[in-house]
Design an enzyme around this catalytic site. Structure first.
Site, short mmCIF file in Angstrom:
data_model
loop_
_atom_site.label_atom_id
_atom_site.label_comp_id
_atom_site.label_asym_id
_atom_site.label_seq_id
_atom_site.Cartn_x
_atom_site.Cartn_y
_atom_site.Cartn_z
N ASP A 111 -24.51 36.35 -13.71
CA ASP A 111 -25.36 37.43 -14.15
C ASP A 111 -26.05 36.90 -15.41
OD1 ASP A 111 -26.30 40.10 -14.55
OD2 ASP A 111 -24.82 40.26 -16.16
N ASP A 160 -20.59 40.66 -16.37
CA ASP A 160 -19.98 41.42 -17.46
C ASP A 160 -20.22 42.92 -17.40
OD1 ASP A 160 -22.69 41.50 -18.27
OD2 ASP A 160 -22.03 41.90 -20.31
N ASP A 167 -22.23 45.11 -12.55
CA ASP A 167 -21.74 43.95 -11.83
C ASP A 167 -20.43 44.23 -11.11
OD1 ASP A 167 -23.80 42.33 -12.72
OD2 ASP A 167 -22.74 41.85 -14.58
#
Lengths: 64, 820
Positions: free
Chosen positions: B513, B699, B703
């Site tokens: 991410d 994080d 996600d």
């Protein structure tokens, strides 16, 4: 070697006592926090024993 | 070990002291500088309560407290309301009450000491105990003498925050589970020591000769001591083996139970009849080591699970309900659909709803991972748990409790977690085929010898069972995993699920991410572009002055490290900018739109990042380029992963240009921007459908479903708590270096496991025929079995030794401290 007839059962009894003590310590929560108490000994908690350092509110509590 | 505060920094929290602040508190006879009124108040409270020792013992600077607002203190009074207390207060005899609190701001052991001393000296508090590992506190008080709000207030006074919480089923279950596991280990440990002591005597007796009655005494004693180990400590193996068998599966607990069960029963038989050999020592030791490994795994799993529990903190406990023109503080649990609540700036949104009045921006990073707050206007929807930033909003409550978006995400997550471990079971199945084959062979051997030599049939079969005991086989994997997990924990990587390393070693693709993972997730001022002949530093100070009262991330970035100039009459326009006066000139700072109101011809910079401009009526003075910085170690870590043969992908919800730049900087060829959590998940599924094994590093709460969907997932330690709860591994150190290190460690672990399995199976294949033809006495079998197990354990312990395998580039990089 006949002494073993006394010593071995004694060892078993001691082991049982050790287990009982251990289970007591787990039940009373001594294993809940394995990190904190190690630090606790480093903190100076003795000052209430020295009269002039006695925190005010603590004295109040005692009087009550 | 006391922390040293550098000059020019706050004595309490260690933050830089702004140049125009001059505050100090006298601590142990010396005036110590403070950075803000919040720190000053807290330090003063600590001194006034004679708790200065805190400063002598702490090992980290304290968390920066917020200045005490009387309002905030009054809100605590909601917790005195009996109907609010119902959910988390336990009534004891008389007026005694007990509650659990989550403590925020605990950074070191001295904080625990400070809290305990301070709260325990309050009149009416019977006991207050902080658990340092979990940051939870248990308080008992006398309700006729002190109110809960007063206790909470006392904690706030010294700079910490306490939230009452309901420990709930899960927590109570974890505690019971853990206590049971420790009790079982204790019994197994004491038992194993006693039995081993007698076993040494028995070994020597076999070698040098021993009177038969003494030998029998020792055997009987061993049998008695081993009994509780088998029926109590090893119970969990039997129970789960039985559960497996009932579902027609053969898990690892089946051979384990079989080994413990047969070895014990055979030994009992040998003891009673006075023939053959006894294996009580192997039984107890084996049980002890296996239980120890499981406790370590369980502890890590619980620790991660707790984080999920703290998700309740996202939803505040209190809200301001508006009735007519009156505001009243109520518990969120008492809100009803249709209520109007006022959300002040800096407060979290208490439930899902619609904006009725007010304009503000709301930070939804927790849910969307989006670093910039979003503008909210009447009619827009608000999501519970997000943070209001600029100005008050009035919201109509639409969804509460279990119906909220946040509750939905956490349910989704629970489901994903339950489905997960199936991948891991594959390894077990292979081992269980092996065990099934052994059982068939053993039965065959017994049948054959029963025909030929019935009196020896039992002992030969026992030799076969013992020598091929799956001990080494079943220890091969868990011991290696335990050792590897322990070594990784000391590197700041928490492994929460047993299969994580195994799967990580097989990973072919790794998805990152962007915001908060590859980058810090915070805007920083990258550079100032000056127009015409204006003075850069001066522009910066004016900008900081204009933004002085805003909590917007851009404002925070602009204020960092500079003294703001005094600006008069600042007027903020939500989502656009601020206008104010400095020395008779009018300045404004804001986005392109806002500046164009003064300078319609101004076209700005066409660039990829966030920018704000400073202007007067006469000219545009400067552009401030703000960027979310990429983590320093990211590039090395990504290159390292690529050199290990992993395909690295970057998936982000952010704008394409920003994502492209980060990807280019880090050398990631495969990147996709503007993705919603669903689309991320689809991308991941598509990869998996092509047979790739995907690891995900992320994080945010957004996600979380993707993390749960990946075969193995890693969450950043300071990221959203929900993300951590769904992850297989957590990077406590917030250091991306640890990712390639974990991959390397995982692969090393798999190598060791393969070696161990190879040894265990190879040994069995050689020993089995020998035992089957009756060449191996049971005592030889026992030595072979123990030797084989010890070899496997020692091999696994190699994973602990020395430093973990870092790449050459990383060795030079500095390591961050692992937070406790």
């Amino acid at each position: 070697m006949e002494i073993l007839y006394l010593l071995i059962p004694l060892a078993i009894i001691m082991a049982a006592v050790a287990i009982a003590a251990f289970i007591f310590s787990v039940k009373s929560g001594q294993y809940d926090d394995l990190e904190g108490p190690g630090h606790r000994i480093l903190m100076d908690d003795d000052d209430p024993l020295i009269p002039e350092y006695k925190p005010k509110s603590r004295r109040l509590k005692k009087k009550k | 070990m006391t922390v040293q505060i550098e000059p020019g920094r706050c004595f309490h929290c260690g933050e830089k002291i702004p140049p125009d602040i001059d505050l100090s508190v006298e601590i142990q006879g010396e005036r110590q500088p403070m950075c803000c009124h919040g720190c000053k108040a807290v330090a003063q409270a600590i001194v006034d309560n004679h708790l200065e020792d805190f400063y002598a013992h702490r090992t980290d600077p304290a968390a920066t407290p917020e200045a005490l607002i009387p309002d905030a203190l009054r809100e605590l009074e909601v917790f005195d309301n009996p109907s609010v207390q119902q959910s988390f207060v336990h009534q004891k005899v008389g007026d005694l009450r007990e509650a659990s609190l989550i403590l925020e701001g605990i950074v070191c052991a001295a904080c625990v000491w400070l809290n305990e001393r301070h709260v325990n000296q309050l009149p009416g508090v019977r006991s207050f105990h902080v658990n340092y590992s979990t940051h939870r506190a248990q308080v008992t008080w006398d309700n006729s003498q002190i109110k809960l709000s007063q206790i909470l207030q006392a904690i706030t006074e010294i700079g910490y925050h306490a939230h009452p919480f309901d420990p709930g089923r899960l927590e109570a279950m974890h505690k019971r589970e853990r206590q049971l596991a420790i009790r079982r280990i204790g019994v197994a440990g004491v038992g194993a020591m006693q039995v081993m002591m007698m076993a040494v005597a028995l070994y020597l007796g076999d070698y040098e000769g021993m009177q038969l009655d003494i030998r029998n005494l020792l055997r009987w004693a061993s049998m008695i001591v081993a009994f509780p180990v088998v029926v109590y400590s090893a119970q969990s193996f039997f129970i789960s083996a039985w559960r497996d068998l009932r579902h027609f599966r053969v898990g690892m607990d089946v051979p384990v139970s079989l080994a413990i069960g047969t070895a014990y029963i055979a030994s009992v038989w040998a003891t009673i009849t006075g023939t053959g050999e006894v294996y009580f020592d192997s039984v107890t030791m084996f049980t002890f080591f296996l239980l120890l490994g499981r406790l370590l795994e369980m502890t890590a799993r619980h620790k991660a699970g707790q984080v999920a529990d703290e998700l309740v903190k996202l939803i505040p406990a209190t809200a301001h309900r508006r009735i007519g023109n009156q505001l009243e503080a109520v518990a969120v649990a008492d809100l009803a659909v249709g209520d109007e609540v006022v959300i002040k700036p800096g407060e979290p949104v208490p439930a899902d709803g619609l904006v009725r009045e007010g304009h503000s921006s709301v930070n939804e990073a927790l849910l969307t991972g989006e670093s910039m707050p979003r503008g909210k206007h009447p009619g827009d929807s608000l999501i519970g748990g997000t943070l209001n930033i600029e100005s008050p909003l009035i919201m109509e409550v639409q969804q509460l409790g279990q119906d909220t978006v946040l509750a939905g995400i956490s349910r989704l997550l629970e489901r994903a977690q339950e489905e997960k471990p199936q991948v891991a079971e594959l390894a077990n199945r292979v081992a269980s085929w092996f065990v099934a084959a052994l059982l068939v062979v053993a039965a065959g051997v017994y049948f054959y010898w029963y025909q030929v030599q019935p009196e020896n049939a039992f002992w030969i079969t026992l030799s076969v069972l013992v020598i091929t005991c799956p001990c080494a086989l079943s220890l091969a994997t868990p011991v290696a995993l335990t050792a590897a997990t322990g070594a990784l924990t000391s590197e700041g990587v928490l492994t929460t699920r047993g299969h994580a390393l195994e799967t990580l070693a097989k990973a072919t693709d790794m998805i990152f991410d962007k915001t908060g993972t590859l980058t810090y997730g915070q805007l920083r001022l990258a550079r100032i572009e000056v127009y015409a002949d204006s003075d850069g530093p001066q522009c910066h100070r004016i900008a900081a002055g204009l933004e002085q009262h805003s909590e917007h991330p851009i404002a925070l970035a602009l204020r960092e490290g500079v003294t703001p100039l005094p600006i008069t009459l600042p007027v903020a326009e939500v989502g656009r900018g601020v206008t104010g006066r400095y020395e008779h000139a009018e300045f404004r700072i804001g986005n392109l739109d806002y500046i164009r109101a003064w300078h319609p011809e101004f076209s700005g910079n066409v660039s990829h990042s966030s920018e704000v401009y400073l202007a007067t009526h006469a000219a545009v003075l400067a552009a401030f380029v703000l960027e979310d910085r990429v983590r320093e170690e990211a590039q090395v870590a990504i290159r390292d992963l690529q050199s290990q043969g992993l395909a690295v992908h970057l998936l982000s919800g952010d704008a394409p240009l920003a994502v492209a730049q980060v990807a280019r900087e880090l050398g990631i060829a495969e990147y996709h921007a503007g993705l919603l959590p669903d689309e991320k998940l689809n991308y991941l599924r598509a990869l998996q459908a092509r047979g790739h094994v995907v690891a995900m590093v992320g994080d945010g709460v957004n996600d979380a479903p993707v993390l749960a969907g990946a075969q193995v997932s890693i969450a950043m330690g300071e990221g959203a708590q929900l993300a951590q709860a769904s992850a297989d591994m957590v990077l406590l150190s917030e250091n991306l270096d640890a990712v390639p290190v974990s991959v390397r460690q995982a692969r090393a672990t798999m190598k060791i496991i393969r070696q161990n399995l190879l040894w265990a199976i190879g040994y069995n294949l050689v020993a089995l025929p020998l035992a089957a033809v009756g060449y191996v006495a049971p005592w030889m079998a026992a030595i072979g079995m123990s030797g084989s197990s010890i070899l496997v354990v020692l091999n696994a312990l190699r994973l602990r030794g020395g430093r973990l395998p870092h790449s050459d580039e990383q060795v030079t990089a500095t390591r961050q401290r692992v937070p406790v």
